[in-house]
Design an enzyme around this catalytic site. Structure first.
Site, PDB file in Angstrom:
ATOM      1  CE  LYS A  64      -3.921  -2.367   1.960  1.00 50.29           C
ATOM      2  NZ  LYS A  64      -4.882  -2.552   3.036  1.00 50.29           N
ATOM      3  CG  ASP A 100      -8.021  -0.571   3.116  1.00 44.76           C
ATOM      4  OD1 ASP A 100      -8.788  -1.401   2.609  1.00 44.76           O
ATOM      5  OD2 ASP A 100      -6.774  -0.621   2.994  1.00 44.76           O
TER       6      ASP A 100
HETATM    7  P1  NDP Z   1       0.744  -4.221   9.637  1.00 43.96           P
HETATM    8  O1  NDP Z   1       1.728  -5.289   9.317  1.00 43.96           O
HETATM    9  O2  NDP Z   1       0.954  -2.853   9.118  1.00 43.96           O
HETATM   10  O3  NDP Z   1       0.631  -4.088  11.265  1.00 43.96           O
HETATM   11  C1  NDP Z   1       0.504  -5.205  12.065  1.00 43.96           C
HETATM   12  C2  NDP Z   1       0.107  -4.791  13.490  1.00 43.96           C
HETATM   13  O4  NDP Z   1      -0.237  -5.989  14.185  1.00 43.96           O
HETATM   14  C3  NDP Z   1       1.219  -4.126  14.289  1.00 43.96           C
HETATM   15  O5  NDP Z   1       0.646  -3.178  15.166  1.00 43.96           O
HETATM   16  C4  NDP Z   1       1.818  -5.303  15.078  1.00 43.96           C
HETATM   17  O6  NDP Z   1       2.401  -4.911  16.304  1.00 43.96           O
HETATM   18  C5  NDP Z   1       0.563  -6.083  15.372  1.00 43.96           C
HETATM   19  N1  NDP Z   1       0.770  -7.514  15.625  1.00 43.96           N
HETATM   20  C6  NDP Z   1       1.071  -8.471  14.731  1.00 43.96           C
HETATM   21  N2  NDP Z   1       1.101  -9.676  15.329  1.00 43.96           N
HETATM   22  C7  NDP Z   1       0.797  -9.463  16.637  1.00 43.96           C
HETATM   23  C8  NDP Z   1       0.670 -10.301  17.768  1.00 43.96           C
HETATM   24  N3  NDP Z   1       0.848 -11.618  17.687  1.00 43.96           N
HETATM   25  N4  NDP Z   1       0.338  -9.751  18.958  1.00 43.96           N
HETATM   26  C9  NDP Z   1       0.129  -8.420  19.073  1.00 43.96           C
HETATM   27  N5  NDP Z   1       0.251  -7.560  18.031  1.00 43.96           N
HETATM   28  C10 NDP Z   1       0.580  -8.079  16.826  1.00 43.96           C
HETATM   29  O7  NDP Z   1      -0.668  -4.808   9.224  1.00 43.96           O
HETATM   30  P2  NDP Z   1      -1.929  -4.063   8.586  1.00 43.96           P
HETATM   31  O8  NDP Z   1      -2.249  -2.858   9.389  1.00 43.96           O
HETATM   32  O9  NDP Z   1      -1.733  -3.928   7.128  1.00 43.96           O
HETATM   33  O10 NDP Z   1      -3.090  -5.171   8.795  1.00 43.96           O
HETATM   34  C11 NDP Z   1      -3.618  -5.431  10.067  1.00 43.96           C
HETATM   35  C12 NDP Z   1      -4.805  -6.374   9.930  1.00 43.96           C
HETATM   36  O11 NDP Z   1      -5.860  -5.741   9.201  1.00 43.96           O
HETATM   37  C13 NDP Z   1      -4.470  -7.673   9.194  1.00 43.96           C
HETATM   38  O12 NDP Z   1      -5.014  -8.760   9.938  1.00 43.96           O
HETATM   39  C14 NDP Z   1      -5.220  -7.517   7.867  1.00 43.96           C
HETATM   40  O13 NDP Z   1      -5.626  -8.767   7.367  1.00 43.96           O
HETATM   41  C15 NDP Z   1      -6.421  -6.665   8.290  1.00 43.96           C
HETATM   42  N6  NDP Z   1      -7.063  -5.912   7.200  1.00 43.96           N
HETATM   43  C16 NDP Z   1      -8.406  -6.107   6.953  1.00 43.96           C
HETATM   44  C17 NDP Z   1      -9.049  -5.402   5.950  1.00 43.96           C
HETATM   45  C18 NDP Z   1     -10.501  -5.648   5.675  1.00 43.96           C
HETATM   46  O14 NDP Z   1     -11.000  -5.164   4.641  1.00 43.96           O
HETATM   47  N7  NDP Z   1     -11.229  -6.307   6.537  1.00 43.96           N
HETATM   48  C19 NDP Z   1      -8.348  -4.396   5.127  1.00 43.96           C
HETATM   49  C20 NDP Z   1      -6.947  -4.247   5.482  1.00 43.96           C
HETATM   50  C21 NDP Z   1      -6.341  -4.980   6.478  1.00 43.96           C
HETATM   51  P3  NDP Z   1       3.996  -4.556  16.420  1.00 43.96           P
HETATM   52  O15 NDP Z   1       4.124  -3.115  16.017  1.00 43.96           O
HETATM   53  O16 NDP Z   1       4.299  -4.801  17.849  1.00 43.96           O
HETATM   54  O17 NDP Z   1       4.731  -5.498  15.491  1.00 43.96           O
END
Ligand code: NDP
Length: 264
Positions: A64, A100
């Site tokens: 993105k 989004d």
């Molecule tokens: P990013 O990779 O940008 O961010 C991931 C986030 O998740 C970070 O804050 C990370 O924390 C946290 N994280 C990951 N694993 C864990 C864990 N095990 N425990 C706690 N925190 C965790 O991801 P996106 O923002 O792009 O996507 C986030 C979610 O949104 C995804 O599941 C994606 O599928 C969903 N999504 C859904 C959409 C829809 O239309 N329904 C559209 C777009 C996204 P840290 O900073 O500590 O690593």
């Protein structure tokens, strides 16, 4: 076929977008076709777009920000949040949008919530927090690690890590992380969640297509729950409006796209 569209991402095989858009093209009689493309290197996005002769694309994880950089013209909101998930070609130029965040806003509007806690501070949390704030919601951000919180702090959000979190009362708690997407993890320690869930009116997950441990836990407290399906559906409808140059209204597109959720 007059207009060809696609989704770009990595991985991409799970995406519902081709089915959603093709059902809407067929249902509305629009001469378009929508495929999927595994884009491994985000820096090739622009060349790939033109090489495939596309009219538009949706862009998903992890491209993105690359999509934002690939566009010639950015919509004001996409410019502000630095992430593009919808691109339309007009006269040889690429126009970039973020659907989004308005999709998420529309899904949240159906819930009676003003005070919202986000679990997670990634790209999706970033754009959706900004649009909620602009719409008058109060958003607090709680993230596992501190590094991603700085940007939110600069934008005026209250931010916490799991270590310094001070529990308060929230109308809605949203899992904005990928915890539970392909594992059985909770987005925050269970003791932390059990300290705030009882007071919440509802819990929402942006993950769709499976019941996450987060939503399962919320149900044990008898909470109203919502997964990410409506967000996905609404962002798709808004993207379709751009793809077809606003020829159809949101309400006309919605029932056709919604049929994609009848399939597993
Ligand atoms: P990013 O990779 O940008 O961010 C991931 C986030 O998740 C970070 O804050 C990370 O924390 C946290 N994280 C990951 N694993 C864990 C864990 N095990 N425990 C706690 N925190 C965790 O991801 P996106 O923002 O792009 O996507 C986030 C979610 O949104 C995804 O599941 C994606 O599928 C969903 N999504 C859904 C959409 C829809 O239309 N329904 C559209 C777009 C996204 P840290 O900073 O500590 O690593």
């Amino acid at each position: 076929m007059k207009y060809i569209f696609s989704i770009f991402g990595n991985p991409i095989s799970h995406s519902k977008s081709p089915l959603m858009h093709n059902l809407a093209f067929r249902g509305l009689g629009f001469d378009g076709c929508y495929g999927r493309y595994l884009l491994e290197d985000g820096t090739t996005l622009r060349d790939t777009f033109f090489a495939l002769g596309l009219k538009g694309v949706n862009v998903t994880v992890p491209h993105k920000e690359a999509a934002y950089r690939a566009c010639d013209v950015l919509d004001g909101f996409a410019l502000k949040v630095g992430a593009v998930n919808t691109i339309v070609e007009r006269g040889g130029k690429l126009y970039g949008y973020n659907t989004d965040a308005p999709g998420f806003l529309k899904a949240v509007t159906a819930l009676d919530a003003k005070k919202i806690l986000f679990l997670g501070a990634g790209g999706t949390a970033q754009s959706t927090a900004v649009i909620l704030k602009e719409a008058g919601y109060h958003v607090t951000i709680l993230n596992r690690s501190a590094s991603r919180l700085e940007k939110f702090r600069e934008e005026g959000f209250t931010v916490y890590t799991h270590e310094d979190f001070v529990p308060a009362s929230y109308d809605l708690i949203v899992n904005m992380t990928s915890a539970g997407l392909e594992d059985e993890q909770l987005p925050a320690p269970q003791e932390l969640l059990t300290a705030i869930m009882p007071q919440a009116k509802a819990c929402m997950d942006v993950i769709y297509g499976r019941e996450t441990p987060f939503l399962k836990l919320a149900k044990t407290y008898g909470k109203q729950t919502k997964d990410g399906s409506d967000m996905l559906l609404y962002q798709g409808v808004i993207a379709f409006e751009y793809f077809t140059e606003q020829r159809y209204s949101f309400e006309e597109i919605l029932p056709h796209m919604k049929r994609a959720f009848d399939f597993n």
